[in-house]
Design a protein around this motif. Structure first.
Motif, PDB file in Angstrom:
ATOM      1  N   SER A  84       0.819  -1.213   0.000  1.00 40.28           N
ATOM      2  CA  SER A  84       0.000   0.000   0.000  1.00 40.28           C
ATOM      3  C   SER A  84       0.853   1.264   0.000  1.00 40.28           C
ATOM      4  N   ILE A  85       2.131   1.142   0.425  1.00 32.87           N
ATOM      5  CA  ILE A  85       2.987   2.334   0.471  1.00 32.87           C
ATOM      6  C   ILE A  85       3.543   2.683  -0.902  1.00 32.87           C
ATOM      7  N   ILE A  86       3.383   1.815  -1.889  1.00 33.33           N
ATOM      8  CA  ILE A  86       3.868   2.113  -3.240  1.00 33.33           C
ATOM      9  C   ILE A  86       2.691   2.219  -4.204  1.00 33.33           C
ATOM     10  N   SER A  87       1.564   2.681  -3.681  1.00 34.38           N
ATOM     11  CA  SER A  87       0.392   3.020  -4.495  1.00 34.38           C
ATOM     12  C   SER A  87      -0.301   1.816  -5.113  1.00 34.38           C
ATOM     13  N   LEU A  88      -0.194   0.650  -4.455  1.00 28.63           N
ATOM     14  CA  LEU A  88      -1.016  -0.487  -4.834  1.00 28.63           C
ATOM     15  C   LEU A  88      -2.117  -0.609  -3.787  1.00 28.63           C
TER      16      LEU A  88
END
Length: 432
Positions: A373-377
């Motif tokens: 979630s921290i890499i925009s997934l």
């Protein structure tokens, strides 16, 4: 004389005294309570304190759960209906369940595709998990990754077909060179598969996705708990054979192979997973040919697989080290070469010993998929922290969403744990 003979005759019992029931303190619920909850005064005190804490938790959460609402349209509507009373706003689950499971961009009319892939997953895993089933069913297991890819991503059927041909070519190369060296066969098979993928990709006609049977869905549109399941299953499935190869390579007599495996394992184990995810997001694309367009999902799979494979390699290396030297000598005495000895004698025993460690890494890996979630997934945690809580209707709902996510993760992780315990009992991993 007759009286003396009568006195000398031994008494023989013809009836038995009926069996008496055991004391109430030696059996039943009283015995269980005494042995498990009140064996000593200290344990009894801890039991009483624990029961009191459980009582406080139950009395505090029961009204919140019982008064929960499921049919309102926003958090403000929930508070208006509750009118100051304690109660959960479960309406966010009924309102946004599709986003929690499939993300907010996956086409709603195509939800049947990942659902069908999820059902087929159990059919494909059955021959692997329960080895009493016919071995012919492994064909279904081998075809499942390509079928599920086409179902979830859609687009042209040529992409999974080319990938399948690459794996077939890799298998034949592996079978050809494994007789000389397991590592050479494994890495040779991987190289052959990559070559077929690169060559076969050029034969996919342009505009094939426009005439595809299934609507193409880009990786950026994947999300929700579906994304966590896909990452967990894919990375665990790939990291186990890669971890075996790394463990065997670390014990190789060839200095080059051993050195490469040692450097890889120690480097990956010394770097946090979150750092590797940032590398996958920013830098990994530079290692592929220009214009290849390797999407973020594949890059994340590569990094997570490398991360878990390094840890699995050490677990399997511990299993190999735990085997007595006589097992290796027995394989040599039977005239088996290295691949045969590993496949028939050494690895089956080492993997049985390594089951708890492998399962521990698999459970941890599945939970670590939330880091994407921290890499925009937008996995399930990314959906909660992003689109759902950012909306004005549900801004402020936390416990209900995170509790739902924790239940999903608990069910999967508990199922993995129970299967591993069953497998240990079935394989009798203890050394008798």
């Amino acid at each position: 004389m007759s009286d003396k003979r009568a006195d000398s005759v031994a008494f023989v019992r013809e009836t038995f005294i009926p069996e008496q029931p055991a004391p109430s303190t030696a059996t039943g619920a009283v015995k269980w309570l005494q042995d498990n909850l009140f064996p000593t005064w200290a344990n009894g005190l801890l039991t009483i304190v624990s029961l009191y804490v459980i009582y406080l938790i139950v009395t505090a959460t029961t009204p919140w759960l019982v008064n929960g609402l499921w049919n309102t349209e926003s958090l403000a509507a929930c508070r208006e209906v509750l009118d100051g009373a304690t109660g959960a706003c479960f309406s966010v689950l009924t309102e946004r369940w599709n986003q929690l499971l499939f993300g907010f961009k996956y086409p709603p009319d195509q939800y049947w595709r990942p659902t069908l892939a999820f059902v087929l997953m159990f059919v494909a895993l059955a021959p692997v998990l329960f080895f009493d089933l016919p071995r012919k069913l492994l064909i279904v297991t081998g075809l499942f990754p390509f079928v599920s890819y086409w179902l979830i991503w859609g687009g042209t059927i040529f992409t999974p077909v080319v990938a399948l041909l690459g794996f077939v070519a890799g298998y034949f190369v592996y079978a050809r060179f494994v007789k000389g060296s397991f590592a050479a066969g494994f890495f040779g098979g991987v190289a052959a598969a990559i070559v077929v993928w690169l060559i076969g990709g050029g034969f996919i006609p342009e505009g094939a996705n426009d005439t595809a049977l299934l609507q193409a869905v880009p990786s950026r549109d994947l999300g929700g708990f579906m994304l966590n399941m896909m990452l967990g299953i894919t990375c665990v499935s790939l990291s186990v054979p890669l971890g075996i190869a790394l463990a065997l390579g670390r014990q190789s007599n060839l200095p080059l192979i051993k050195g490469m495996c040692v450097v890889f394992i120690e480097f990956i184990r010394g770097v946090p997973l979150i750092t590797l995810l940032f590398v996958a997001n920013v830098m990994l694309a530079y290692f592929f040919p220009p214009g290849s367009g390797v999407d973020l999902f594949l890059r994340v799979v590569i990094m997570i697989t490398m991360f878990s494979a390094a840890y699995i390699a050490e677990v399997i290396r511990g299993g190999l080290a735990a085997l007595p030297k006589g097992q290796y000598e027995a394989a040599d005495s039977l005239g088996l070469d290295y691949p045969q000895a590993m496949r028939l004698i050494i690895l089956p025993q080492a993997l049985k010993i390594s089951i708890p460690g492998i399962v521990n890494i698999a459970v941890g890996l599945f939970k670590d998929t939330t880091l994407v979630s921290i890499i925009s997934l937008f996995d399930i945690i990314g959906m909660i922290r992003g689109p759902i809580l950012a909306s004005t209707d549900w801004n402020g709902v936390y416990w209900e969403l995170f509790m739902f996510a924790s239940v999903l993760f608990f069910v999967v992780c508990y199922g993995i744990s129970q299967y591993s315990q069953w497998l240990e009992r079935r394989l009798a991993t203890d050394h008798r």
